[in-house]
Motif scaffolding. Structure first.
Motif, PDB file in Angstrom:
ATOM      1  N   UNK A 373       0.820  -1.201   0.000  1.00 50.30           N
ATOM      2  CA  UNK A 373       0.000   0.000   0.000  1.00 50.30           C
ATOM      3  C   UNK A 373       0.852   1.247   0.000  1.00 50.30           C
ATOM      4  N   UNK A 374       0.212   2.374  -0.085  1.00 54.12           N
ATOM      5  CA  UNK A 374       0.920   3.647  -0.102  1.00 54.12           C
ATOM      6  C   UNK A 374       0.556   4.457   1.138  1.00 54.12           C
ATOM      7  N   UNK A 375       1.234   5.600   1.296  1.00 53.57           N
ATOM      8  CA  UNK A 375       1.006   6.428   2.470  1.00 53.57           C
ATOM      9  C   UNK A 375      -0.437   6.893   2.529  1.00 53.57           C
ATOM     10  N   UNK A 376      -0.999   6.863   3.739  1.00 54.36           N
ATOM     11  CA  UNK A 376      -2.404   7.198   3.962  1.00 54.36           C
ATOM     12  C   UNK A 376      -2.511   8.247   5.068  1.00 54.36           C
ATOM     13  N   UNK A 377      -3.695   8.761   5.335  1.00 53.71           N
ATOM     14  CA  UNK A 377      -3.845   9.744   6.426  1.00 53.71           C
ATOM     15  C   UNK A 377      -3.298   9.200   7.749  1.00 53.71           C
ATOM     16  N   UNK A 378      -2.595  10.057   8.466  1.00 56.63           N
ATOM     17  CA  UNK A 378      -1.934   9.685   9.716  1.00 56.63           C
ATOM     18  C   UNK A 378      -2.952   9.824  10.841  1.00 56.63           C
ATOM     19  N   UNK A 379      -3.569   8.716  11.221  1.00 56.82           N
ATOM     20  CA  UNK A 379      -4.650   8.749  12.205  1.00 56.82           C
ATOM     21  C   UNK A 379      -4.262   7.935  13.442  1.00 56.82           C
ATOM     22  N   UNK A 380      -4.981   8.155  14.527  1.00 62.83           N
ATOM     23  CA  UNK A 380      -4.741   7.426  15.767  1.00 62.83           C
ATOM     24  C   UNK A 380      -5.300   6.012  15.638  1.00 62.83           C
ATOM     25  N   UNK A 381      -4.431   5.019  15.839  1.00 64.83           N
ATOM     26  CA  UNK A 381      -4.866   3.618  15.761  1.00 64.83           C
ATOM     27  C   UNK A 381      -4.515   2.826  17.015  1.00 64.83           C
ATOM     28  N   UNK A 382      -3.608   3.340  17.822  1.00 62.40           N
ATOM     29  CA  UNK A 382      -3.157   2.607  18.997  1.00 62.40           C
ATOM     30  C   UNK A 382      -2.090   1.580  18.700  1.00 62.40           C
ATOM     31  N   UNK A 383      -1.687   1.458  17.418  1.00 62.31           N
ATOM     32  CA  UNK A 383      -0.672   0.467  17.052  1.00 62.31           C
ATOM     33  C   UNK A 383       0.707   0.839  17.600  1.00 62.31           C
ATOM     34  N   UNK A 384       1.053   2.110  17.495  1.00 58.26           N
ATOM     35  CA  UNK A 384       2.374   2.544  17.939  1.00 58.26           C
ATOM     36  C   UNK A 384       2.586   2.235  19.416  1.00 58.26           C
ATOM     37  N   UNK A 385       1.576   2.512  20.209  1.00 61.70           N
ATOM     38  CA  UNK A 385       1.711   2.346  21.658  1.00 61.70           C
ATOM     39  C   UNK A 385       1.937   0.891  22.059  1.00 61.70           C
ATOM     40  N   UNK A 386       1.527  -0.059  21.233  1.00 65.68           N
ATOM     41  CA  UNK A 386       1.708  -1.478  21.551  1.00 65.68           C
ATOM     42  C   UNK A 386       3.160  -1.929  21.418  1.00 65.68           C
ATOM     43  N   UNK A 387       3.942  -1.214  20.615  1.00 69.95           N
ATOM     44  CA  UNK A 387       5.325  -1.644  20.368  1.00 69.95           C
ATOM     45  C   UNK A 387       6.352  -0.609  20.824  1.00 69.95           C
ATOM     46  N   UNK A 388       5.893   0.490  21.419  1.00 71.19           N
ATOM     47  CA  UNK A 388       6.788   1.575  21.818  1.00 71.19           C
ATOM     48  C   UNK A 388       6.900   1.603  23.334  1.00 71.19           C
TER      49      UNK A 388
END
Length: 451
Positions: A373-388
């Motif tokens: 896929x390509x770059x999409x709107x930068x929205x809050x998903x909670x994914x970052x917090x699971x691995x950061x």
């Protein structure tokens, strides 16, 4: 007093192509190169020209912003090419190596008997100083600063990363000498961080003048930035230095043997190799012969100097990065997939349960470079917090960098992070945001603002 840190958030990426613990010592490579782009914020000024004969330890160039910091030849030989890019920017200084390395002699000494100033001068004139880096910014340490602490991460949790316990075995004397030299450079502690629930090498467990901390958890538990955050966080105006274990050995050899010996044991890994294993080589080596010996498979491959998550792409006849101890080779992802994400995905990696591969959590995957896929709107998903695993809001920090809000960047912890700390965020991001590039942009903004 030692500490035990348990990292709960993160992700271990299991890949095909782990290096067999056999060290191959090939004949010295024909060509070597030092690449100024390996050093953040460096503006190089040449000290040699094509045709100059050099020894290992001969200065090649210095930093215009700090003329004391020299970058020296890792081998002896002849300068055969100065590769330049746009606006005559120096990209590589290439050396045609001698069959046997001849070293520039430096004074042998016991670091415990030297002053801080004498140690710094020895490190600077020999070209060993660039192995010492600092947080914030991830730049080469400034010799005029005094860090509040020095960190050494004795383990690497990156995918297919080299096993430092295996690599450092037998180098106890040089490692301790390097520790003794580093101890003179800080008024604080040297934190030597080992993996909990493992059997660290004697060089680590028997090290003196250090605080040995145990750290457990998934990647990025081995990242020095994560360790600093949990043990001795960086506030505005504070500086922490860090050094890799093999570079501590290089520092130690400078004092015990009086030479700049840039030898390095690297892990050559990845699914596109028939025989992934360890190689004994030197910083800046061409990897052409190494890949041939490891059995590079035919096809369209991506060769990476460093980790698959945060390394740099290089050609198959390119050169090992200055700080890298790993070469990774994976397939390019330039083919369309039938049905794409609609397929069951038994062989695909996913952090969520999008694919049925979640039923086999211990399965090793053969990942390619396809972004799906390509770059999409930068929205809050909670994914970052699971691995950061830092007490920092990663999405908010990235967005504050995008709008160049310096005050907000400071409040959100820009001083504590570097690109590698956001590598997993970039991996799991459904928006395909280039998080590592954004972090580097933010660090450069801060460095220029307060330099």
């Amino acid at each position: 007093m030692s500490e035990y840190i348990k990292i709960k958030r993160g992700l271990n990426l299991k890949l095909i192509g782990e290096a067999v613990k056999t060290v191959v010592d090939l004949p010295i490579a024909e060509t070597f190169a030092i690449k100024p782009k390996d050093f953040v914020g460096l503006t190089p000024k040449l000290l040699v020209k094509v045709g100059t004969n050099v020894l290992a330890g001969t200065p090649l160039f210095f930093d215009k912003n700090n003329e004391e910091i020299l970058f020296c030849a890792p081998v002896s030989g002849e300068i055969i090419e100065i590769v330049r890019g746009a606006k005559r920017v120096i990209l590589e200084v290439k050396i045609l190596a001698d069959r046997e390395i001849t070293y520039t002699p430096f004074e042998r000494s016991d670091p415990n008997q030297l002053s801080r100033k004498e140690i710094i001068q020895q490190l600077l004139k020999s070209g060993v100083w660039p192995f010492i880096r600092q947080r914030p910014y991830g730049t080469i340490a400034n010799p005029s600063d005094t860090p509040k602490a020095i960190f050494i991460s004795a383990f690497d949790t990156n995918p297919l990363a080299p096993d430092n316990d295996f690599v450092i075995a037998g180098k106890e004397v040089h490692f301790q000498s390097g520790i003794d030299a580093l101890k003179q450079l800080t008024s604080g502690k040297i934190h030597l961080n080992v993996a909990a629930n493992s059997s660290p090498a004697p060089a680590f467990t028997q090290a003196q003048n250090v605080q040995i901390n145990s750290i457990s958890g998934p990647h990025p538990a081995g990242n020095v930035g994560v360790q600093i955050h949990h043990i001795d966080p960086i506030n505005k105006g504070e500086i922490v230095w860090y050094v890799q274990p093999q570079d501590v050995v290089i520092i130690g050899k400078l004092f015990t043997e009086g030479v700049f010996d840039a030898s390095r044991t690297i892990a050559v890994t990845g699914a596109q190799l028939n025989q992934p294993q360890y190689y004994q080589t030197v910083v800046g080596t061409t990897i052409k012969n190494i890949l041939a010996d490891a059995g590079l498979k035919e096809g369209d491959n991506r060769v990476i100097s460093g980790s698959i998550l945060s390394g740099s792409q290089i050609p198959a006849d390119g050169f090992l990065g200055f700080y890298d101890s790993q070469i990774t080779v994976i397939p390019e992802g330039n083919k369309y997939e039938f049905m794409g994400w609609l397929a069951p995905g038994l062989n695909k990696f996913s952090m969520s349960r999008t694919f049925f591969s979640w039923l086999t959590p211990d399965k090793k995957h053969n990942l390619n470079t396809n972004l799906h896929g390509e770059e999409r709107p930068f929205v809050m998903t909670g994914q970052y917090e699971k691995v950061f695993p830092m007490d920092i809001y990663p999405v908010q920090l990235l967005k504050s960098i995008l709008i160049e809000d310096i005050d907000m960047m400071e409040k959100l912890g820009i001083y504590e992070v570097a690109e590698e700390d956001f590598a997993l965020c970039e991996l799991v991001c459904t928006s395909k945001i280039k998080s590592q590039e954004i972090i580097r942009k933010g660090l450069d903004i801060m460095r220029k603002e307060f330099s």
